[in-house]
Design an enzyme around this catalytic site. Structure first.
Site, short mmCIF file in Angstrom:
data_model
loop_
_atom_site.label_atom_id
_atom_site.label_comp_id
_atom_site.label_asym_id
_atom_site.label_seq_id
_atom_site.Cartn_x
_atom_site.Cartn_y
_atom_site.Cartn_z
N SER A 143 0.91 -1.20 -0.13
CA SER A 143 0.20 -0.05 -0.01
C SER A 143 0.85 1.31 0.08
CB SER A 143 -0.88 0.18 1.32
OG SER A 143 -2.00 0.89 1.09
N ASP A 311 -8.83 -6.52 -4.69
CA ASP A 311 -8.44 -5.25 -4.19
C ASP A 311 -9.34 -4.21 -5.00
OD1 ASP A 311 -7.26 -2.97 -3.16
OD2 ASP A 311 -5.11 -3.77 -3.35
N HIS A 341 -7.99 -5.43 -0.57
CA HIS A 341 -6.67 -4.87 -0.16
C HIS A 341 -5.92 -5.28 1.07
CE1 HIS A 341 -3.78 -1.53 -0.64
NE2 HIS A 341 -3.91 -1.04 0.54
#
Length: 377
Positions: A143, A311, A341
């Protein structure tokens, strides 16, 4: 030898003034960090440091949020590697950020500059320099941590031997900027925000931060997972189908999001949330480098890319784009999970396999690629 904090304990390191990409300066900054394992250097002068990069609301205690992956004999093997994870500049867990005291004795507040992902890497490079660490075996992150990892490979190939980029894109998409800007506005519209100077007031824009977290959490989880868990069920003892809407009469999913929001408000600073979310909006590996594909092709550090099939925030096609254009793709991996995610944090068994494969690929022992690099003091 670097003077590192004791194993598993929070340490801080002064890194001096940090210049930002946009021309501001973070004066007299420090970064907080954790480390595990002992520092070593091999015959080629390469240290055994693994730099772990946390996500937006993460912190430097990677052994906690990546539980099961970091430790002796684990995928991130602290018998072999010296694992270091810093708290990002602009954060609120020991590193200099909006809630920190300015050198003048008052809070930074809205004087804290806007930062980019590149600024985060610049601060971390100064952190390593201040410790005398000139090389790292690998940088890994997902991320926002994946964005930093990608920038490390682009900015400092002389330092980084390999990189594992997880669940992120080459740049922020318009959708990502839109959903993240909505979170920022939720905080800035809270009447306790005081233009970012709420620290002196004793107030806290908790309502805005909670709203931001509810929005964000829906992008962190998979649509199928959320629907299978909650569907249209009411929260136990409540009735969201009454004659008049009431905030106390919720669907089960609303209660879940309230719980996630309350947890974040207790542990995270609204000013840091705004600064770091804005940094994600500014993420663009191609800025000033001739565009995305040219910038990716110029990265010659070996890079493993992994993404999650469900995601919503960083769809898998964005990792496919990375894999097609990076100048030295090491491997591509897909995490299959209904979680969305957050699967790079929750799917420990799959991440274990991906990371063990990563380390086998960067090992110089071609006859036995599963053997880790051997370091010595």
């Amino acid at each position: 030898m670097p003077q590192l904090a004791p194993v598993g304990q929070l340490g801080t390191q002064a890194i001096g003034d940090v210049p930002t990409e946009a021309g501001a300066v973070i004066i007299d900054a420090q970064l907080a960090y954790h480390r595990w394992g002992e520092y070593r250097v091999n015959d080629d002068g390469i240290s055994n440091v693994l730099l772990i990069e946390h996500a937006l609301t993460g912190d430097s205690n990677a052994a906690e949020w990546w539980d099961g992956l970091i430790g002796p004999g684990k995928a991130i093997n602290t018998d072999i590697y010296c694992v270091i994870c810093t708290n990002v500049i602009g954060g609120c867990n020991g590193s200099t950020g909006p809630s920190s005291l300015h050198p003048d004795g008052n809070f930074w507040g809205n004087r804290f500059p806007a930062t980019s992902i590149r600024d985060q890497v610049t601060a971390e490079k100064q952190f390593l320099d201040s410790l005398g660490i000139t090389t790292v075996s690998a940088v890994l992150g997902g991320s926002m941590g994946g964005a930093r990892t990608l920038e490390w490979a682009a900015m400092h190939p002389e330092v980084v031997q390999a990189a594992a980029v997880l669940a992120v894109s080459a740049r922020a998409s318009a959708w990502q900027i839109g959903i993240q800007s909505a979170q920022i506005q939720a905080i800035e519209n809270d009447h306790h925000w005081h233009e970012g100077n709420f620290y002196e007031s004793g107030c806290n824009p908790a309502v805005g931060l909670a709203a931001a977290r509810r929005i964000a959490h829906l992008t962190y989880r998979g649509e199928l997972e959320i629907d299978e868990r909650f569907g249209t069920k009411p929260q136990k003892g409540e009735n969201p189908l009454g004659a008049y809407r009431s905030q106390e009469q919720r669907f089960a999913v609303e209660s879940y999001l309230d719980y996630q929001a309350e947890k974040l408000v207790k542990r995270f600073d609204a000013g840091s949330y705004v600064v770091l979310t804005d940094a994600l909006n500014r993420h663009d590996i191609g800025r000033g480098r001739g565009g995305l594909n040219k910038a990716l092709e110029a990265i010659k550090v070996p890079v493993l890319v992994a993404g999650v099939d469900t995601d919503i925030l960083y769809p898998y096609h964005q990792q496919e784009h990375l894999s097609r254009n990076l100048g030295n793709l090491l491997a591509m991996a897909k995490i299959v999970s209904p979680v969305g995610h957050d699967a790079f944090l929750t799917e420990t068994r799959q991440m274990d396999r991906i990371l063990r494969n990563f380390f086998s690929l960067i090992s110089p022992d071609e006859d036995n690629p599963s053997t880790y690099i051997e370091f010595y003091i």
